[in-house]
Design a protein around this motif. Structure first.
Motif, PDB file in Angstrom:
ATOM      1  N   TRP A  81       0.845  -1.195   0.000  1.00 16.37           N
ATOM      2  CA  TRP A  81       0.000   0.000   0.000  1.00 16.37           C
ATOM      3  C   TRP A  81       0.887   1.255   0.000  1.00 16.37           C
ATOM      4  CZ3 TRP A  81      -2.418  -4.348   1.626  1.00 16.37           C
ATOM      5  CH2 TRP A  81      -3.806  -4.453   1.452  1.00 16.37           C
ATOM      6  N   LYS A  82       0.364   2.318  -0.564  1.00 18.80           N
ATOM      7  CA  LYS A  82       0.986   3.623  -0.381  1.00 18.80           C
ATOM      8  C   LYS A  82       0.762   4.038   1.069  1.00 18.80           C
ATOM      9  CE  LYS A  82      -0.015   4.971  -5.159  1.00 18.80           C
ATOM     10  NZ  LYS A  82      -0.751   5.928  -6.032  1.00 18.80           N
ATOM     11  N   VAL A  83       1.835   4.368   1.780  1.00 19.86           N
ATOM     12  CA  VAL A  83       1.747   4.638   3.215  1.00 19.86           C
ATOM     13  C   VAL A  83       2.348   6.009   3.516  1.00 19.86           C
ATOM     14  CG1 VAL A  83       2.479   3.910   5.513  1.00 19.86           C
ATOM     15  CG2 VAL A  83       1.800   2.200   3.836  1.00 19.86           C
ATOM     16  N   LYS A  84       1.627   6.772   4.302  1.00 21.73           N
ATOM     17  CA  LYS A  84       2.129   8.057   4.788  1.00 21.73           C
ATOM     18  C   LYS A  84       2.376   7.927   6.283  1.00 21.73           C
ATOM     19  CE  LYS A  84       0.896  12.943   5.270  1.00 21.73           C
ATOM     20  NZ  LYS A  84      -0.165  13.970   5.005  1.00 21.73           N
ATOM     21  N   TRP A  85       3.614   8.160   6.699  1.00 23.12           N
ATOM     22  CA  TRP A  85       3.965   8.013   8.111  1.00 23.12           C
ATOM     23  C   TRP A  85       3.527   9.264   8.877  1.00 23.12           C
ATOM     24  CZ3 TRP A  85       5.774   3.549  10.114  1.00 23.12           C
ATOM     25  CH2 TRP A  85       6.205   2.595   9.199  1.00 23.12           C
ATOM     26  N   ILE A  86       2.690   9.077   9.891  1.00 15.23           N
ATOM     27  CA  ILE A  86       2.250  10.180  10.741  1.00 15.23           C
ATOM     28  C   ILE A  86       3.250  10.375  11.880  1.00 15.23           C
ATOM     29  CG2 ILE A  86       0.355  11.121  12.108  1.00 15.23           C
ATOM     30  CD1 ILE A  86      -0.215  10.695   9.092  1.00 15.23           C
ATOM     31  N   ASP A  87       3.522   9.305  12.592  1.00 14.19           N
ATOM     32  CA  ASP A  87       4.561   9.295  13.614  1.00 14.19           C
ATOM     33  C   ASP A  87       4.993   7.852  13.786  1.00 14.19           C
ATOM     34  OD1 ASP A  87       2.713   8.009  15.398  1.00 14.19           O
ATOM     35  OD2 ASP A  87       1.896   9.991  15.893  1.00 14.19           O
ATOM     36  N   SER A  88       5.804   7.564  14.814  1.00 13.01           N
ATOM     37  CA  SER A  88       6.368   6.220  14.974  1.00 13.01           C
ATOM     38  C   SER A  88       5.313   5.157  15.222  1.00 13.01           C
ATOM     39  CB  SER A  88       7.382   6.211  16.127  1.00 13.01           C
ATOM     40  OG  SER A  88       6.738   6.569  17.351  1.00 13.01           O
ATOM     41  N   ALA A  89       4.118   5.537  15.643  1.00 14.63           N
ATOM     42  CA  ALA A  89       3.079   4.552  15.968  1.00 14.63           C
ATOM     43  C   ALA A  89       1.899   4.594  15.021  1.00 14.63           C
ATOM     44  CB  ALA A  89       2.593   4.776  17.405  1.00 14.63           C
ATOM     45  N   HIS A  90       1.866   5.560  14.099  1.00 16.73           N
ATOM     46  CA  HIS A  90       0.681   5.700  13.256  1.00 16.73           C
ATOM     47  C   HIS A  90       1.083   5.944  11.802  1.00 16.73           C
ATOM     48  CE1 HIS A  90      -0.602   6.875  17.342  1.00 16.73           C
ATOM     49  NE2 HIS A  90      -1.743   6.291  17.015  1.00 16.73           N
ATOM     50  N   VAL A  91       0.327   5.291  10.922  1.00 23.75           N
ATOM     51  CA  VAL A  91       0.497   5.513   9.492  1.00 23.75           C
ATOM     52  C   VAL A  91      -0.868   5.726   8.871  1.00 23.75           C
ATOM     53  CG1 VAL A  91       2.590   4.114   9.348  1.00 23.75           C
ATOM     54  CG2 VAL A  91       0.364   3.057   8.918  1.00 23.75           C
ATOM     55  N   GLU A  92      -0.868   6.312   7.705  1.00 23.91           N
ATOM     56  CA  GLU A  92      -2.103   6.498   6.943  1.00 23.91           C
ATOM     57  C   GLU A  92      -1.943   5.759   5.628  1.00 23.91           C
ATOM     58  OE1 GLU A  92      -3.657  10.259   4.613  1.00 23.91           O
ATOM     59  OE2 GLU A  92      -4.068  10.480   6.768  1.00 23.91           O
ATOM     60  N   SER A  93      -2.824   4.812   5.367  1.00 26.25           N
ATOM     61  CA  SER A  93      -2.696   3.956   4.189  1.00 26.25           C
ATOM     62  C   SER A  93      -3.517   4.507   3.034  1.00 26.25           C
ATOM     63  CB  SER A  93      -3.149   2.534   4.503  1.00 26.25           C
ATOM     64  OG  SER A  93      -2.336   1.960   5.483  1.00 26.25           O
ATOM     65  N   GLY A  94      -2.945   4.438   1.850  1.00 23.69           N
ATOM     66  CA  GLY A  94      -3.657   4.815   0.644  1.00 23.69           C
ATOM     67  C   GLY A  94      -4.030   3.591  -0.162  1.00 23.69           C
ATOM     68  N   ALA A  95      -3.985   3.712  -1.484  1.00 23.70           N
ATOM     69  CA  ALA A  95      -4.339   2.599  -2.365  1.00 23.70           C
ATOM     70  C   ALA A  95      -3.158   1.649  -2.524  1.00 23.70           C
ATOM     71  CB  ALA A  95      -4.773   3.135  -3.723  1.00 23.70           C
ATOM     72  N   GLN A  96      -3.444   0.420  -2.976  1.00 21.77           N
ATOM     73  CA  GLN A  96      -2.381  -0.514  -3.314  1.00 21.77           C
ATOM     74  C   GLN A  96      -1.748  -0.117  -4.645  1.00 21.77           C
ATOM     75  OE1 GLN A  96      -4.780  -4.251  -2.690  1.00 21.77           O
ATOM     76  NE2 GLN A  96      -2.825  -4.962  -1.900  1.00 21.77           N
ATOM     77  N   PHE A  97      -0.470  -0.431  -4.791  1.00 17.05           N
ATOM     78  CA  PHE A  97       0.211  -0.173  -6.048  1.00 17.05           C
ATOM     79  C   PHE A  97      -0.306  -1.128  -7.129  1.00 17.05           C
ATOM     80  CE2 PHE A  97       3.252   1.412  -2.875  1.00 17.05           C
ATOM     81  CZ  PHE A  97       3.443   2.701  -3.364  1.00 17.05           C
ATOM     82  N   ASN A  98      -0.215  -0.699  -8.362  1.00 15.47           N
ATOM     83  CA  ASN A  98      -0.721  -1.451  -9.508  1.00 15.47           C
ATOM     84  C   ASN A  98       0.466  -1.966 -10.308  1.00 15.47           C
ATOM     85  OD1 ASN A  98      -1.880  -2.428 -11.821  1.00 15.47           O
ATOM     86  ND2 ASN A  98      -2.891  -0.516 -12.414  1.00 15.47           N
ATOM     87  N   PRO A  99       0.662  -3.286 -10.413  1.00 13.33           N
ATOM     88  CA  PRO A  99       1.835  -3.799 -11.130  1.00 13.33           C
ATOM     89  C   PRO A  99       1.855  -3.450 -12.613  1.00 13.33           C
ATOM     90  CG  PRO A  99       0.332  -5.578 -10.541  1.00 13.33           C
ATOM     91  CD  PRO A  99      -0.158  -4.364  -9.828  1.00 13.33           C
ATOM     92  N   ALA A 100       0.687  -3.142 -13.180  1.00 10.92           N
ATOM     93  CA  ALA A 100       0.640  -2.791 -14.601  1.00 10.92           C
ATOM     94  C   ALA A 100       0.998  -1.321 -14.843  1.00 10.92           C
ATOM     95  CB  ALA A 100      -0.744  -3.091 -15.165  1.00 10.92           C
ATOM     96  N   TYR A 101       0.943  -0.517 -13.779  1.00 10.40           N
ATOM     97  CA  TYR A 101       1.210   0.922 -13.938  1.00 10.40           C
ATOM     98  C   TYR A 101       1.885   1.398 -12.658  1.00 10.40           C
ATOM     99  CZ  TYR A 101       0.430   5.881 -14.970  1.00 10.40           C
ATOM    100  OH  TYR A 101       0.597   7.217 -15.221  1.00 10.40           O
ATOM    101  N   VAL A 102       3.224   1.404 -12.676  1.00 13.52           N
ATOM    102  CA  VAL A 102       4.011   1.726 -11.490  1.00 13.52           C
ATOM    103  C   VAL A 102       4.568   3.134 -11.634  1.00 13.52           C
ATOM    104  CG1 VAL A 102       5.832   0.942  -9.954  1.00 13.52           C
ATOM    105  CG2 VAL A 102       4.657  -0.705 -11.419  1.00 13.52           C
ATOM    106  N   VAL A 103       4.254   3.987 -10.659  1.00 10.71           N
ATOM    107  CA  VAL A 103       4.706   5.376 -10.697  1.00 10.71           C
ATOM    108  C   VAL A 103       5.627   5.627  -9.501  1.00 10.71           C
ATOM    109  CG1 VAL A 103       4.010   7.794 -10.671  1.00 10.71           C
ATOM    110  CG2 VAL A 103       2.585   6.098 -11.845  1.00 10.71           C
ATOM    111  N   ASN A 104       6.831   6.148  -9.768  1.00 12.38           N
ATOM    112  CA  ASN A 104       7.806   6.471  -8.725  1.00 12.38           C
ATOM    113  C   ASN A 104       7.943   7.993  -8.647  1.00 12.38           C
ATOM    114  OD1 ASN A 104       9.937   6.848  -7.012  1.00 12.38           O
ATOM    115  ND2 ASN A 104      11.369   5.541  -8.127  1.00 12.38           N
TER     116      ASN A 104
END
Length: 674
Positions: A81-104
């Motif tokens: 999943w795309k993950v945004k780190w809030i702090d050491s104990a919390h993250v915010e998850s986004g969508a899963q990455f798509n193997p057919a369309y990978v963006v860096n």
């Protein structure tokens, strides 16, 4: 930076593959140009919804330049999943990455922003057992890839490996201490994996090469990590051609039957590892007397006289090595009985708690006659019904009355009850007669044995027996009810035609089954001993774990802390889970349990139930599944159109407003109800 060699902007021609975490022991096939390597994966031993899958080690195969997924994917393109780190104990998850369309979009990225589609590895496996490649085992993992062997590369070798290994890839495991030979077709696709020298234990193999003499050299690190290992060594493996005796397989299609008994003997599965020509000798004996020798690999033979015979196959190679299989027993003169059991009304796929299952047993025997004609007495037919919470046992289902009697005699039951004498509690025969025509008694009495109770037979309380399992309590009830008219002996718990009622709550366990078993032992014929025929009918729980179905792309299996069953994670509109051969007779609805936590950016959606295909008849659809503030499961009851007969069933996941891949919702179970 500008690419070199005309390869384009933000690329480098010297980069052949990308998307690696920790490539280990790289090997190039000089005949095909394919590159092989071990890929050491992350340590996670369990999937985590909202973050990513468990860790996998991989064996990679690059036939051309490409992207092999890391850090967006692991294993067979299992997405993080795309993950945004809030702090050491919390993250915010986004969508899963798509193997057919990978963006860096990393600020540290100096290459392409849109990467090539991710390619799957050649072989992959986690810490636990691998469903795709069970032969690799389980435990610690450090994948390594060795050379592809070609016999033609060693024309002057004194002892080259045999042609059997020609074109095979050798892979090995530092942690699991094995070496495997991988067979591929002409395109390089995987055909099979087998142990190399399975009886040998390699102490952490860390490098492998073939010498010009054709021998294999293996460097072993030794058992302990970062120690001066006594078992660290360099091993040379030489091939000693020798001669190996054949491996023999023998079977017969009809081991028992009436006269004249024609049988087909088969040597299928017999092989010689040295690929020698083989001679076959089938010897037919009665007692110690040899009656016939048959020299075909798969001959037929007809027995015209009643008796017990043996057929023994001996196989000899061109250099005289021979092997004999164990004798096969053949009984001629008595035809085995045929026993069938069928559900005579209602659904033939499921059982439902506290709903009677009507059944009928049919028995026919060439010599004894049939149950329907009256020539076979019902008392000679044994019928058992039993609920198993954890699925049908691998071994034959035991006779519950016999098991129940053993439990009664081994426990404290006889302190208060006797079969024919009054004690503190009622006589067992009185209990049996009271409930002999009550089809719901099995469930109630089983529950009472475990929970305890009083009042039915007076003020004396019966103590609880919570240590007994549901199956054990049911077996005790089967034994007691069998005493109604049996004179104290064990008889059939159920008549050849009747019904069985599963206990309340029995449908809650997704692995639970009801097993109906019937058997009949004939009277023998022509001086031959009696033969028992039996059959088993299994009805499954009306509750399915959705992740046990056949999942399409866009659906994955995950686990989450606090949720007892795997979650079917839906990430693509139009994806599906299917189940084959489901009887929909009498099914009025299906209730699905779903989760759609907003903390993981759930998009929600809905579920369609269709018959026979993704576009088949629409049987029903759920109310909208909306994102929720937490992971608390919610239920959606889907009424189904009246449908009879057996169908393949498709659960199709929709969200007309969603585009592309991204977490929609998760599904835990589906429960069918009348």
């Amino acid at each position: 930076p500008e690419g070199r060699g005309g390869q384009g902007v933000r690329t480098r021609p010297e980069i052949y593959t990308m998307g690696h975490r920790n490539p280990y022991r790289i090997s190039v096939d000089k005949h095909t140009g394919f590159v092989y390597w071990g890929e050491v994966g992350p340590d996670a031993d369990a999937d985590s919804v909202g973050r990513g899958p468990r860790g996998y080690d991989e064996i990679g195969q690059a036939r051309s330049a490409g992207n092999y997924g890391w850090p967006y994917f692991v294993g067979d393109n299992r997405a993080y999943w795309k993950v945004k780190w809030i702090d050491s104990a919390h993250v915010e998850s986004g969508a899963q990455f798509n193997p057919a369309y990978v963006v860096n979009k990393s600020p540290n990225n100096t290459g392409l922003n849109v990467l090539p589609p991710a390619r799957k590895p050649f072989i992959w496996y986690p810490y636990g057992p691998s469903p795709e490649f069970p032969i690799v085992g389980s435990g610690g993992r450090t994948a390594e890839a060795g050379p592809v062997y070609y016999r033609a590369d060693f024309p002057n070798a004194a002892r080259p490996f045999p042609a059997y290994y020609d074109g095979k890839l050798f892979i090995y495991e530092f942690m699991r201490h094995w070496i495997m030979a991988v067979t591929m077709n002409q395109s390089g696709d995987l055909v099979s994996i087998e142990r190399f020298m399975p009886s040998a234990k390699f102490a952490a193999p860390i490098e492998m090469e073939f010498s010009p003499r054709g021998d294999m050299y293996i460097l072993e690190y030794g058992t302990l990590w970062f120690q001066g290992n006594d078992d660290a060594r360099l091993v040379r493996i030489e091939y000693n051609a020798g001669n190996r005796a054949p491996v023999v397989a023998a079977k017969v299609d009809t081991p028992k039957g009436a006269l004249p008994l024609k049988v087909a003997l088969s040597s299928e599965g017999t092989l010689d590892y040295d690929e020698d020509s083989l001679r076959y000798d089938w010897t037919i004996r009665r007692g110690g007397t040899v009656l016939r020798h048959l020299t075909q690999p798969n001959p037929s033979f007809t027995f015209s006289r009643a008796g017990t015979y043996t057929a023994t196959l001996t196989v000899t190679d061109t250099r005289g090595a021979k092997t004999s299989a164990a004798p096969i027993a053949i009984v001629a003169g008595n035809q085995p009985p045929t026993v069938e059991v069928a559900v005579t009304g209602g659904n033939t796929s499921f059982f439902f708690p506290e709903v009677a299952i009507p059944y009928a047993v049919r028995v026919s025997d060439r010599e004894d006659g049939t149950l329907a004609s009256g020539r076979i007495q019902p008392s000679r037919v044994t019928v058992n019904a039993q609920y198993f919470k954890d699925g049908a046992p691998q071994s034959p289902v035991p006779n519950p009355q016999s098991l129940g009697r053993d439990l009664v005699e081994a426990g404290d039951c006889l302190a208060c009850h006797q079969v024919d004498r009054q004690s503190i509690g009622p006589k067992y025969r009185e209990v049996a007669r009271k409930y002999q025509n009550d089809t719901s008694a099995m469930g109630r009495l089983s529950k009472k044995i475990r929970a305890g109770g009083s009042g039915v037979w007076g003020p004396v309380a019966m103590p609880a027996h919570p240590a007994l399992s549901d199956e054990q309590a049911s077996a005790i009830v089967s034994y007691i009810l069998s005493l109604a008219d049996s004179g104290g002996t064990l008889g059939a718990s159920l008549p050849p035609s009747g019904s069985y009622t599963p206990a309340a709550g029995s449908g809650d366990a997704p692995q639970g089954v009801v097993v109906l078993r019937a058997e009949y032992t004939d009277r023998g014929a022509n001086g031959m001993p009696a033969i028992t025929g039996d059959t088993t009918l299994v009805l499954r729980s009306p509750t399915f774990v959705m992740a046990s179905g056949d999942m399409s792309d866009g659906v994955s299996r995950q686990s989450a802390e606090g949720i007892p069953v795997p979650i079917t994670v839906v990430s693509r509109p139009g994806s599906s889970v299917s189940f084959s051969k489901i009887d929909l007779t009498g099914i009025g609805a299906v209730t699905v349990v779903v989760v759609a936590p907003s903390q993981y950016q759930a998009r929600g959606g809905g579920i369609e139930v269709r018959a026979d295909s993704l576009t088949g008849a629409l049987l029903g659809q759920s109310d909208p599944i909306q994102p929720t503030a937490d992971q608390t499961p919610a239920m959606r009851r889907i009424p189904l159109a009246a449908t009879s007969g057996v169908h393949d069933l498709y659960f199709v996941f929709r969200n007309p407003g969603a585009t592309g891949d991204g977490f929609m919702f998760g599904v835990l179970t589906a429960t069918f109800t009348p």
